[in-house]
Design a protein around this motif. Structure first.
Motif, PDB file in Angstrom:
ATOM      1  N   ILE A   1       0.839  -1.203   0.000  1.00 41.46           N
ATOM      2  CA  ILE A   1       0.000   0.000   0.000  1.00 41.46           C
ATOM      3  C   ILE A   1       0.878   1.259   0.000  1.00 41.46           C
ATOM      4  N   PRO A   2       0.960   1.919  -1.154  1.00 46.22           N
ATOM      5  CA  PRO A   2       1.656   3.205  -1.221  1.00 46.22           C
ATOM      6  C   PRO A   2       0.790   4.296  -0.606  1.00 46.22           C
ATOM      7  N   PRO A   3       1.347   5.484  -0.404  1.00 49.27           N
ATOM      8  CA  PRO A   3       0.547   6.587   0.147  1.00 49.27           C
ATOM      9  C   PRO A   3      -0.693   6.855  -0.711  1.00 49.27           C
ATOM     10  N   GLY A   4      -1.819   7.130  -0.019  1.00 53.86           N
ATOM     11  CA  GLY A   4      -3.069   7.403  -0.714  1.00 53.86           C
ATOM     12  C   GLY A   4      -4.072   6.289  -0.501  1.00 53.86           C
ATOM     13  N   ASN A   5      -5.198   6.369  -1.213  1.00 55.07           N
ATOM     14  CA  ASN A   5      -6.229   5.335  -1.162  1.00 55.07           C
ATOM     15  C   ASN A   5      -5.834   4.175  -2.069  1.00 55.07           C
ATOM     16  N   ASN A   6      -6.123   2.964  -1.599  1.00 53.02           N
ATOM     17  CA  ASN A   6      -5.724   1.773  -2.340  1.00 53.02           C
ATOM     18  C   ASN A   6      -6.862   0.758  -2.338  1.00 53.02           C
ATOM     19  N   SER A   7      -7.465   0.542  -3.492  1.00 47.95           N
ATOM     20  CA  SER A   7      -8.515  -0.472  -3.629  1.00 47.95           C
ATOM     21  C   SER A   7      -7.863  -1.826  -3.863  1.00 47.95           C
ATOM     22  N   ARG A   8      -8.224  -2.802  -3.033  1.00 50.19           N
ATOM     23  CA  ARG A   8      -7.623  -4.125  -3.129  1.00 50.19           C
ATOM     24  C   ARG A   8      -8.714  -5.194  -3.164  1.00 50.19           C
ATOM     25  N   TYR A   9      -8.480  -6.187  -4.005  1.00 46.88           N
ATOM     26  CA  TYR A   9      -9.414  -7.311  -4.121  1.00 46.88           C
ATOM     27  C   TYR A   9      -9.276  -8.218  -2.894  1.00 46.88           C
ATOM     28  N   PHE A  10     -10.385  -8.793  -2.463  1.00 43.28           N
ATOM     29  CA  PHE A  10     -10.355  -9.780  -1.392  1.00 43.28           C
ATOM     30  C   PHE A  10     -11.364 -10.882  -1.714  1.00 43.28           C
ATOM     31  N   ASN A  11     -11.180 -12.010  -1.082  1.00 49.58           N
ATOM     32  CA  ASN A  11     -12.202 -13.047  -1.057  1.00 49.58           C
ATOM     33  C   ASN A  11     -12.120 -13.761   0.276  1.00 49.58           C
ATOM     34  N   GLY A  12     -13.126 -14.561   0.552  1.00 48.86           N
ATOM     35  CA  GLY A  12     -13.146 -15.241   1.832  1.00 48.86           C
ATOM     36  C   GLY A  12     -14.466 -15.927   2.082  1.00 48.86           C
ATOM     37  N   GLU A  13     -14.749 -16.104   3.345  1.00 44.38           N
ATOM     38  CA  GLU A  13     -15.948 -16.843   3.743  1.00 44.38           C
ATOM     39  C   GLU A  13     -16.796 -16.019   4.692  1.00 44.38           C
ATOM     40  N   LEU A  14     -18.072 -15.899   4.368  1.00 44.88           N
ATOM     41  CA  LEU A  14     -19.057 -15.304   5.267  1.00 44.88           C
ATOM     42  C   LEU A  14     -19.744 -16.446   5.996  1.00 44.88           C
ATOM     43  N   TYR A  15     -19.713 -16.406   7.325  1.00 45.45           N
ATOM     44  CA  TYR A  15     -20.266 -17.500   8.124  1.00 45.45           C
ATOM     45  C   TYR A  15     -21.783 -17.350   8.214  1.00 45.45           C
ATOM     46  N   ILE A  16     -22.482 -17.879   7.222  1.00 43.66           N
ATOM     47  CA  ILE A  16     -23.935 -17.711   7.162  1.00 43.66           C
ATOM     48  C   ILE A  16     -24.613 -18.388   8.343  1.00 43.66           C
ATOM     49  N   ASP A  17     -24.100 -19.549   8.744  1.00 43.86           N
ATOM     50  CA  ASP A  17     -24.713 -20.236   9.891  1.00 43.86           C
ATOM     51  C   ASP A  17     -24.599 -19.403  11.165  1.00 43.86           C
ATOM     52  N   VAL A  18     -23.450 -18.696  11.333  1.00 40.26           N
ATOM     53  CA  VAL A  18     -23.285 -17.831  12.501  1.00 40.26           C
ATOM     54  C   VAL A  18     -24.252 -16.650  12.416  1.00 40.26           C
ATOM     55  N   LEU A  19     -24.419 -16.098  11.238  1.00 43.99           N
ATOM     56  CA  LEU A  19     -25.368 -14.998  11.061  1.00 43.99           C
ATOM     57  C   LEU A  19     -26.776 -15.407  11.461  1.00 43.99           C
TER      58      LEU A  19
END
Length: 449
Positions: A296-314
């Motif tokens: 992350i250089p100075p300034g705003n930085n848009s970054r891709y992510f992925n992962g898991e949303l725990y639907i059962d916990v929700l």
């Protein structure tokens, strides 16, 4: 005895001897004289008067100084040698180092750019850009510069870099590029990196000894500087920019992806590898996402992510989660917090970063309608489909659905308790968005049968 002055003593007779100191009549003694001797005495007297006149003439200052130096030059030579023997050591050992030290002390050496990139649990790749502005041209030999925390009572550097050979003349930029260094004190590095994360400005202290060359003159000066550098300021501005569901979930459990903003308010680029974050609602962990190759250089930085949303916990904690969201919902927002989980570079955990991020919490708020729109687009694949078309696809009668929503809104408006606790839900349930939400739920329910 007869005399030449018989009758008139004033009368001089030729042949009478001249007077002498022995008597007026003269005689044959040593005191006798003659006319040639008299002329010689007169000439001698004249020469003596001329010598006295010559000696009495005044000398100029230059002539006096020249005559003085001519008489005492060897004293001056000895004195000069003694004086140089005293002054030269003072010049080289005291005066010159003091001048050089004063010049360095007056340097601000601001850090205008740089990078700290983790490449392993024990090594960093460091770049630094600073500058010097000196009144005299000088050469500086390579310098080992130690970085440390000024607040620590004892000098405990956490890394050191090497300044290259430099020629300084006026304002000169100094660039240290891609130096791989070994962490010498992890505790101090964690303390400093914690300040980098928490504070809007962080102090960076450096110390070293610089061999300075002013032409043929050499001196060693101490560098001991503490400068302020803009830092992360708790990642103020961190936000989930968009979020999509992945249905069905992938084999590894990944069911969400999107982009988020990692703002860097500082002057230093930070590289921390693959960063995993826990998604939190209050104290309930509702998911885990990973951002890859974080730089992350100075300034705003848009970054891709992925992962898991725990639907059962929700689903199991829906009531508590809803309660945690009360303040955010009152402003039409959903609050999703994030805490550090793991930081990995080339399969190796970076302990000094995990020690900081795993104890910090950042907050992101997402407008309810934006989140709903992102989730709905997960089912429509971003296609532009009208609400009427979608409703027709579900039940074939959009009028019936609109009547149900209208009745629900009319009934809920009389429920003051619900209105006080969930005002944003009441406001957002009307119109096309509410129809879309209802349609989504119906399609999901129909898909199960």
């Amino acid at each position: 005895m007869g005399s030449a002055f018989q009758e008139n003593i004033s009368h001089y007779e030729h042949g009478s001897p001249p007077a002498s100191i022995h008597g007026a009549g003269g005689g044959d003694g040593e005191g006798t004289s003659n006319t040639p001797q008299k002329h010689s005495d007169e000439a001698s007297s004249t020469d003596h008067v001329q010598d006295k006149a010559a000696v009495a003439s005044p000398l100029t200052k230059k002539q006096k100084f020249k005559r003085h130096c001519g008489r005492f030059w060897w004293w001056y030579l000895i004195g000069s040698i003694i004086l140089l023997a005293i002054l030269l050591p003072i010049l080289f050992l005291v005066i010159l180092p003091a001048i050089v030290q004063r010049i360095l002390d007056n340097q601000s050496m601001p850090v205008t750019a740089g990078a700290f990139v983790a490449i392993s649990s024990e090594k960093l790749n460091i770049s630094i850009t600073t500058s010097l502005d000196t009144p005299l041209p000088a050469d500086i030999s390579p310098v080992n510069l130690f970085m440390y925390n000024e607040r620590t009572p004892t000098f405990s550097p956490f890394v050191n870099i090497t300044l290259p050979q430099l020629h300084i003349d006026g304002e000169t930029q100094i660039v240290v590029t891609d130096q791989t260094v070994t962490i010498t004190n992890e505790t101090e590095l964690i303390s400093w990196f914690g300040d980098v994360f928490d504070q809007p400005k962080v102090t960076l202290s450096t110390r070293g000894e610089a061999p300075v060359h002013l032409g043929a003159l050499h001196s060693t000066a101490k560098i001991d500087k503490t400068v302020e550098v803009n830092s992360l300021n708790k990642l103020s501005g961190f936000a989930i920019e968009d979020l999509q569901l992945i249905l069905p979930a992938e084999a590894n459990g990944t069911n969400i992806q999107g982009t988020l903003n990692l703002p860097n308010w500082g002057a230093l680029t930070l590289g921390i590898g693959d960063l995993s974050l826990n998604l939190m609602s209050g104290d309930i962990r509702i998911g885990l996402i990973t951002i890859y190759n974080v730089l992350i250089p100075p300034g705003n930085n848009s970054r891709y992510f992925n992962g898991e949303l725990y639907i059962d916990v929700l689903l199991q904690n829906f009531g508590k989660i809803l309660s945690n969201q009360g303040d955010a919902l009152s402003n039409g927002q959903i609050q999703i917090d994030a805490t550090g989980n793991a930081t990995v570079v080339n399969g190796e955990h970076i302990g000094f970063i995990e020690a900081v991020l795993n104890k910090r919490r950042v907050t992101s708020t997402v407008p309810v309608m934006k989140l709903a729109s992102d989730l709905i687009s997960s089912f429509t694949n971003g296609s532009n489909i009208s609400i009427t078309d979608l409703l027709d696809d579900v039940v074939g009668n959009s009028t019936l659905i609109e009547d149900v929503l209208s009745h629900w809104n009319k009934t809920s408006s009389t429920n003051t308790k619900l209105r006080r606790s969930l005002p944003s839900i009441r406001r957002s349930i009307t119109g096309p968005a509410a129809s879309t939400l209802l349609k989504m739920g119906m399609k999901m329910g129909m898909g199960k049968h």
